[in-house]
Write a protein that holds these residues in place. Structure first.
Motif, PDB file in Angstrom:
ATOM      1  N   TYR A  55       0.831  -1.199   0.000  1.00  0.00           N
ATOM      2  CA  TYR A  55       0.000   0.000   0.000  1.00  0.00           C
ATOM      3  C   TYR A  55       0.867   1.251   0.000  1.00  0.00           C
ATOM      4  CZ  TYR A  55      -3.638  -3.346   0.886  1.00  0.00           C
ATOM      5  OH  TYR A  55      -4.500  -4.396   0.755  1.00  0.00           O
ATOM      6  N   PRO A  56       0.312   2.396  -0.413  1.00  0.00           N
ATOM      7  CA  PRO A  56       1.103   3.636  -0.485  1.00  0.00           C
ATOM      8  C   PRO A  56       1.783   4.033   0.831  1.00  0.00           C
ATOM      9  CG  PRO A  56      -0.971   3.929  -1.643  1.00  0.00           C
ATOM     10  CD  PRO A  56      -1.042   2.591  -0.956  1.00  0.00           C
ATOM     11  N   ASN A  57       1.218   3.672   1.975  1.00  0.00           N
ATOM     12  CA  ASN A  57       1.829   4.027   3.256  1.00  0.00           C
ATOM     13  C   ASN A  57       2.948   3.064   3.667  1.00  0.00           C
ATOM     14  OD1 ASN A  57       0.406   1.765   4.006  1.00  0.00           O
ATOM     15  ND2 ASN A  57      -0.700   2.741   5.678  1.00  0.00           N
ATOM     16  N   GLY A  58       3.244   2.051   2.831  1.00  0.00           N
ATOM     17  CA  GLY A  58       4.321   1.106   3.118  1.00  0.00           C
ATOM     18  C   GLY A  58       3.866  -0.200   3.727  1.00  0.00           C
ATOM     19  N   ASP A  59       2.591  -0.281   4.121  1.00  0.00           N
ATOM     20  CA  ASP A  59       2.086  -1.532   4.686  1.00  0.00           C
ATOM     21  C   ASP A  59       2.154  -2.642   3.641  1.00  0.00           C
ATOM     22  OD1 ASP A  59       1.535  -0.177   6.985  1.00  0.00           O
ATOM     23  OD2 ASP A  59      -0.646  -0.347   6.844  1.00  0.00           O
ATOM     24  N   CYS A  60       2.444  -3.841   4.112  1.00  0.00           N
ATOM     25  CA  CYS A  60       2.498  -5.012   3.248  1.00  0.00           C
ATOM     26  C   CYS A  60       1.553  -6.078   3.797  1.00  0.00           C
ATOM     27  CB  CYS A  60       3.913  -5.587   3.193  1.00  0.00           C
ATOM     28  SG  CYS A  60       5.125  -4.462   2.498  1.00  0.00           S
ATOM     29  N   GLU A  61       0.807  -6.693   2.934  1.00  0.00           N
ATOM     30  CA  GLU A  61      -0.095  -7.778   3.309  1.00  0.00           C
ATOM     31  C   GLU A  61       0.217  -8.985   2.443  1.00  0.00           C
ATOM     32  OE1 GLU A  61      -2.201  -7.739   5.742  1.00  0.00           O
ATOM     33  OE2 GLU A  61      -2.590  -5.629   6.142  1.00  0.00           O
ATOM     34  N   LEU A  62       0.294 -10.137   3.069  1.00  0.00           N
ATOM     35  CA  LEU A  62       0.542 -11.384   2.355  1.00  0.00           C
ATOM     36  C   LEU A  62      -0.797 -12.005   2.004  1.00  0.00           C
ATOM     37  CD1 LEU A  62       2.934 -13.153   1.511  1.00  0.00           C
ATOM     38  CD2 LEU A  62       2.732 -14.334   3.695  1.00  0.00           C
ATOM     39  N   ASP A  63      -0.921 -12.468   0.776  1.00  0.00           N
ATOM     40  CA  ASP A  63      -2.192 -13.007   0.308  1.00  0.00           C
ATOM     41  C   ASP A  63      -1.910 -14.085  -0.732  1.00  0.00           C
ATOM     42  OD1 ASP A  63      -4.942 -13.292  -0.021  1.00  0.00           O
ATOM     43  OD2 ASP A  63      -5.286 -11.187  -0.504  1.00  0.00           O
ATOM     44  N   PHE A  64      -2.948 -14.815  -1.102  1.00  0.00           N
ATOM     45  CA  PHE A  64      -2.900 -15.734  -2.233  1.00  0.00           C
ATOM     46  C   PHE A  64      -3.866 -15.198  -3.274  1.00  0.00           C
ATOM     47  CE2 PHE A  64      -2.018 -18.924   1.219  1.00  0.00           C
ATOM     48  CZ  PHE A  64      -0.691 -19.120   0.888  1.00  0.00           C
ATOM     49  N   VAL A  65      -3.529 -15.414  -4.533  1.00  0.00           N
ATOM     50  CA  VAL A  65      -4.417 -15.009  -5.620  1.00  0.00           C
ATOM     51  C   VAL A  65      -4.582 -16.214  -6.542  1.00  0.00           C
ATOM     52  CG1 VAL A  65      -2.581 -14.084  -7.117  1.00  0.00           C
ATOM     53  CG2 VAL A  65      -4.888 -13.193  -7.316  1.00  0.00           C
ATOM     54  N   HIS A  66      -5.781 -16.352  -7.074  1.00  0.00           N
ATOM     55  CA  HIS A  66      -6.068 -17.441  -8.017  1.00  0.00           C
ATOM     56  C   HIS A  66      -6.038 -16.838  -9.417  1.00  0.00           C
ATOM     57  CE1 HIS A  66      -8.131 -20.755 -10.006  1.00  0.00           C
ATOM     58  NE2 HIS A  66      -7.767 -21.472  -8.962  1.00  0.00           N
ATOM     59  N   PRO A  67      -5.106 -17.278 -10.271  1.00  0.00           N
ATOM     60  CA  PRO A  67      -4.937 -16.629 -11.576  1.00  0.00           C
ATOM     61  C   PRO A  67      -6.104 -16.809 -12.540  1.00  0.00           C
ATOM     62  CG  PRO A  67      -3.526 -18.564 -11.402  1.00  0.00           C
ATOM     63  CD  PRO A  67      -4.171 -18.370 -10.064  1.00  0.00           C
ATOM     64  N   VAL A  68      -6.917 -17.838 -12.356  1.00  0.00           N
ATOM     65  CA  VAL A  68      -8.036 -18.063 -13.271  1.00  0.00           C
ATOM     66  C   VAL A  68      -9.267 -17.291 -12.812  1.00  0.00           C
ATOM     67  CG1 VAL A  68      -9.561 -19.802 -14.282  1.00  0.00           C
ATOM     68  CG2 VAL A  68      -7.137 -20.325 -13.939  1.00  0.00           C
ATOM     69  N   SER A  69      -9.664 -17.476 -11.556  1.00  0.00           N
ATOM     70  CA  SER A  69     -10.867 -16.809 -11.060  1.00  0.00           C
ATOM     71  C   SER A  69     -10.597 -15.366 -10.651  1.00  0.00           C
ATOM     72  CB  SER A  69     -11.435 -17.567  -9.858  1.00  0.00           C
ATOM     73  OG  SER A  69     -10.558 -17.465  -8.758  1.00  0.00           O
ATOM     74  N   ARG A  70      -9.318 -15.002 -10.513  1.00  0.00           N
ATOM     75  CA  ARG A  70      -8.893 -13.668 -10.088  1.00  0.00           C
ATOM     76  C   ARG A  70      -9.401 -13.326  -8.684  1.00  0.00           C
ATOM     77  NH1 ARG A  70      -9.948 -10.556 -15.775  1.00  0.00           N
ATOM     78  NH2 ARG A  70      -8.708 -11.972 -16.998  1.00  0.00           N
ATOM     79  N   MET A  71      -9.570 -14.334  -7.880  1.00  0.00           N
ATOM     80  CA  MET A  71     -10.023 -14.149  -6.506  1.00  0.00           C
ATOM     81  C   MET A  71      -8.811 -14.057  -5.582  1.00  0.00           C
ATOM     82  SD  MET A  71     -13.403 -14.240  -6.361  1.00  0.00           S
ATOM     83  CE  MET A  71     -13.629 -14.576  -4.647  1.00  0.00           C
ATOM     84  N   PHE A  72      -8.940 -13.240  -4.547  1.00  0.00           N
ATOM     85  CA  PHE A  72      -7.933 -13.169  -3.500  1.00  0.00           C
ATOM     86  C   PHE A  72      -8.380 -14.050  -2.344  1.00  0.00           C
ATOM     87  CE2 PHE A  72      -7.037  -9.287  -5.817  1.00  0.00           C
ATOM     88  CZ  PHE A  72      -5.650  -9.237  -5.778  1.00  0.00           C
ATOM     89  N   TRP A  73      -7.449 -14.768  -1.755  1.00  0.00           N
ATOM     90  CA  TRP A  73      -7.726 -15.606  -0.597  1.00  0.00           C
ATOM     91  C   TRP A  73      -8.317 -14.756   0.538  1.00  0.00           C
ATOM     92  CZ3 TRP A  73      -8.178 -20.529   0.570  1.00  0.00           C
ATOM     93  CH2 TRP A  73      -8.090 -20.927   1.892  1.00  0.00           C
ATOM     94  N   SER A  74      -7.819 -13.552   0.687  1.00  0.00           N
ATOM     95  CA  SER A  74      -8.248 -12.677   1.781  1.00  0.00           C
ATOM     96  C   SER A  74      -9.708 -12.241   1.645  1.00  0.00           C
ATOM     97  CB  SER A  74      -7.353 -11.439   1.856  1.00  0.00           C
ATOM     98  OG  SER A  74      -7.455 -10.698   0.653  1.00  0.00           O
ATOM     99  N   ASP A  75     -10.290 -12.347   0.456  1.00  0.00           N
ATOM    100  CA  ASP A  75     -11.690 -11.932   0.291  1.00  0.00           C
ATOM    101  C   ASP A  75     -12.617 -12.698   1.223  1.00  0.00           C
ATOM    102  OD1 ASP A  75     -10.953 -10.091  -1.606  1.00  0.00           O
ATOM    103  OD2 ASP A  75     -11.542 -11.329  -3.318  1.00  0.00           O
ATOM    104  N   GLY A  76     -12.335 -13.964   1.453  1.00  0.00           N
ATOM    105  CA  GLY A  76     -13.192 -14.757   2.326  1.00  0.00           C
ATOM    106  C   GLY A  76     -12.510 -15.233   3.588  1.00  0.00           C
TER     107      GLY A  76
END
Length: 171
Positions: free
Chosen positions: A102-123
């Motif tokens: 993020y612009p303030n320097g915060d970093c978040e670790l996540d998984f992304v699914h390349p086909v559905s374009r869903m982020f693990w963090s969404d749910g």
């Protein structure tokens, strides 16, 4: 020649060709990276060297492994990741690890699914990092270690509108 003799130059200063690999290994050790992320970090340091037109030498691989053991002249490095911390692994092979910055320097670790374009963090929420200190583990660290980075722009907006008639015609 012993590979540790390559750690310094003729004047006794650290040799950067050695240090790059050694420090990458040390970083893997202190943050307790699992094997897949260690391989990722090793590939990154090799790619950086090869981008400069140089080949990776055996002594550089040994420097990485030496760093990965956590050893240095005075003993063994202290771990920075808390005891018991385990890096998350994808729920299955189709998910890819990504770091959202993020612009303030915060970093978040996540998984992304390349086909559905869903982020693990969404749910499920974001994945825990070993530290919240972004001076120790910020965007620069994730880039050095070969993580996929996604720079977030929260001020951007997307909205759906009615379809616009095409401005191109078939010929």
């Amino acid at each position: 020649m012993n590979y540790l003799e390559r750690a310094t130059d003729e004047a006794g200063y650290p040799a950067m060709d050695f240090e790059a690999f050694y420090q990458q290994g040390i970083s893997c050790f202190v943050w307790r990276l699992p094997k897949p992320l260690v391989r990722q970090a090793f590939k990154r340091v090799c790619a950086d060297l090869q981008a400069k037109g140089n080949a990776v030498a055996t002594w550089q691989v040994r420097a990485f492994v030496y760093g990965l053991s956590g050893r240095y002249q005075g003993g063994t490095r202290k771990r920075m990741a808390p005891e018991g911390y385990q890096w998350p692994s994808p729920p299955d092979r189709s998910w890819e690890m990504i770091v959202c910055v993020y612009p303030n320097g915060d970093c978040e670790l996540d998984f992304v699914h390349p086909v559905s374009r869903m982020f693990w963090s969404d749910g499920n929420g974001f994945l825990a990092l070993p530290t919240d200190d972004f001076a120790r583990m910020g965007q620069w660290w994730f880039e050095e270690m070969g993580f996929e980075i996604m720079v977030m722009q929260p001020m951007m907006q997307a909205h759906v509108t009615d379809s616009v008639p095409p401005h191109l015609k078939l010929v």
